[in-house]
Motif scaffolding. Structure first.
Motif, PDB file in Angstrom:
ATOM      1  N   VAL A   1       0.841  -1.193   0.000  1.00 40.54           N
ATOM      2  CA  VAL A   1       0.000   0.000   0.000  1.00 40.54           C
ATOM      3  C   VAL A   1       0.873   1.239   0.000  1.00 40.54           C
ATOM      4  O   VAL A   1       2.043   1.206   0.385  1.00 40.54           O
ATOM      5  CB  VAL A   1      -0.941   0.019   1.227  1.00 40.54           C
ATOM      6  N   ARG A   2       0.325   2.333  -0.435  1.00 42.34           N
ATOM      7  CA  ARG A   2       1.063   3.593  -0.477  1.00 42.34           C
ATOM      8  C   ARG A   2       1.137   4.228   0.902  1.00 42.34           C
ATOM      9  O   ARG A   2       0.249   4.037   1.736  1.00 42.34           O
ATOM     10  CB  ARG A   2       0.398   4.569  -1.454  1.00 42.34           C
ATOM     11  N   THR A   3       2.180   5.014   1.116  1.00 45.31           N
ATOM     12  CA  THR A   3       2.298   5.781   2.352  1.00 45.31           C
ATOM     13  C   THR A   3       1.285   6.916   2.330  1.00 45.31           C
ATOM     14  O   THR A   3       1.174   7.622   1.324  1.00 45.31           O
ATOM     15  CB  THR A   3       3.710   6.371   2.488  1.00 45.31           C
ATOM     16  N   PRO A   4       0.525   7.105   3.408  1.00 41.49           N
ATOM     17  CA  PRO A   4      -0.430   8.221   3.434  1.00 41.49           C
ATOM     18  C   PRO A   4       0.278   9.559   3.247  1.00 41.49           C
ATOM     19  O   PRO A   4       1.358   9.787   3.782  1.00 41.49           O
ATOM     20  CB  PRO A   4      -1.047   8.119   4.832  1.00 41.49           C
ATOM     21  N   THR A   5      -0.343  10.426   2.475  1.00 41.74           N
ATOM     22  CA  THR A   5       0.222  11.760   2.245  1.00 41.74           C
ATOM     23  C   THR A   5      -0.705  12.871   2.714  1.00 41.74           C
ATOM     24  O   THR A   5      -0.317  14.036   2.712  1.00 41.74           O
ATOM     25  CB  THR A   5       0.526  11.958   0.751  1.00 41.74           C
TER      26      THR A   5
END
Length: 473
Positions: free
Chosen positions: A297-301
């Protein structure tokens, strides 16, 4: 030291790792004491580096050469790296700026060419490459022979040699019998002020790390020699649903082993019945995501972004092992502020910065009873030293830390912090380094022009021989 010096650092790749942290902190310490500092490197990725090399705190000069690839058909990595380092050395030696001292580390091959800079050279040996390279098979031993000789000859050309521990000092003596002088032991330091800054809790990238579980943290590059699999095996043996293992470390899309080993570790954890989750480095594009384990999953931004879906803390509650490749410095600071235990698995590690970081952040350390940790981690006081490569020993030590009453746990943390504050502060380290440099500058420059010419010729010979052998290995 009353005299203010012009000092250049020559380091192959300013990425994220213990060697890079040492270089950055050494440069910061010298710069704060009034010396002019410049860092030369062959590779510096602003998205994969320490903040001080990105924000202008330290001056970084990158020298790339398009004439030499990083490998030839996936082979000859050491040869290509040496040839690239010679191009970097030429850049330093021909720089109009005049340097008093060149701080060279990791790779000794460029030292003969750096002699043309007319500066005294201090070589910092993290660990002899001779002892780390593979030699399985006659052809590989033949292939390595000229590089091993080159490493010894060029290391001897330095005006002063320093190593990071007594363990490395003994390894150096065994690896290089032709070098009569014993290197100085200069154990690395931590820039303690940087660790005193609390993490930015508003950072959305921390959402993937927030959990009510007790965190056991492993921080290391994704390399097989770091034996991170041992941490996973030991954690699996605990069978503790109230704990979560965070496997964080350096991961570079340009390093095949990093990519392969992360996938291997994730598969190993799932094979042991552990629930896993991998969080992609911030800013990862589709190409990078494709190299990560399936389902990353992507890192939250954004503050309300849970990372490829909402409810990060709830999802972490259902995770046993979280993989965090190429984590940010703020994520590191947060992990060390909330971790219950740090597990450091490499055997015969020449030093190990992570145990020092953990102890300063009051986190008990579980590490192998060998190499540098034996010299830095007080057993039974700030953590536990275990039989190397023993899943049972590591598992028992982790269980002991997790089961410790809060007051006993806090006492271990306090003892570790005091140990680092007393012996590994940047000011004391820089003062020791200045004394070594002053003694070095008081002597004539070392090195023989004949040996320097031989070393350069050996590089050319090794290049020709390796290219020929590449067809057969």
């Amino acid at each position: 030291m009353d005299r203010r010096l012009n000092i250049a650092f020559v380091h192959p790749n300013l990425g994220i790792g213990g060697a890079e942290r040492l270089v950055v902190d050494t440069a910061l310490g010298l710069q704060r004491r009034g010396h002019r500092v410049v860092l030369y490197t062959m590779h510096h990725d602003p998205a994969h580096c320490f903040e001080e090399t990105r924000d202008g705190t330290l001056e970084v000069r990158v020298c790339r050469t398009r004439l030499v690839p990083s490998s030839v058909c996936g082979r000859l990595h050491i040869l290509c790296t040496i040839l690239q380092s010679l191009a970097l050395a030429r850049r330093v030696a021909t720089d109009p700026a005049q340097y008093d001292v060149l701080f060279v580390d990791q790779l000794s091959a460029p030292i003969p060419l750096l002699k043309h800079a007319h500066a005294h050279i201090l070589f910092y040996c993290h660990f002899p490459d001779y002892l780390q390279a593979r030699r399985d098979g006659a052809w590989r031993r033949l292939y390595r022979a000229p590089f091993d000789l080159l490493e010894e000859l060029t290391t001897a050309e330095a005006d002063e040699i320093a190593v990071n521990s007594r363990f490395t000092q003994e390894a150096f003596r065994a690896a290089f019998p032709r070098i009569a002088r014993l290197p100085r032991v200069l154990m690395p330091a931590l820039n303690l002020a940087a660790y005193d800054r609390p993490p930015d809790l508003a950072d959305p990238a921390l959402a993937v790390l927030r959990t009510a579980k007790r965190l056991v943290v492993s921080i290391n590059r994704f390399e097989r020699k770091k034996d991170v699999a041992l941490a996973i095996d030991a954690f699996a043996a605990l069978g503790d649903p109230t704990a979560c293992l965070v496997v964080a470390g350096g991961w570079d899309v340009h390093v095949p082993e990093n990519i392969e080993h992360l996938v291997e570790l994730e598969a190993r954890a799932r094979g042991l019945g552990l629930r896993t989750r991998t969080v992609a480095p911030r800013g990862s594009g589709a190409a990078a995501l494709a190299l990560l384990p399936a389902g990353a999953v992507r890192t939250p931004t954004l503050p309300d972004d849970g990372g490829s879906g909402s409810g990060s803390s709830e999802r972490l509650a259902e995770t046993d092992v979280l993989f965090l490749p190429s984590f940010s410095e703020n994520q590191r600071a947060f992990l060390l502020s909330v971790a219950r235990c740090t597990v450091y698995t490499p055997a015969n590690e020449h030093l190990g910065i992570v145990p020092l970081e953990s102890m300063y952040m009051r986190v008990p350390v579980v590490a192998a009873d060998s190499g540098g940790p034996r010299e830095t981690v007080p057993h039974g006081v700030a953590g536990y030293l275990c039989e190397p490569a023993s899943r049972d020993a590591f598992g028992a030590a982790i269980r002991r830390v997790l089961a410790a009453p809060d007051d006993a746990w806090a006492a271990m943390g306090a003892a570790g912090r005091e140990r680092v504050r007393r012996d590994f502060g940047l000011d004391a380290y820089t003062a020791r380094l200045e004394r070594i440099v002053a003694e070095m500058l008081a002597r004539p420059q070392a090195g023989s022009p004949v040996l320097a010419a031989m070393a350069v010729a050996l590089v050319a010979l090794a290049a020709a021989a390796a290219l020929a052998l590449a067809r057969w290995v």
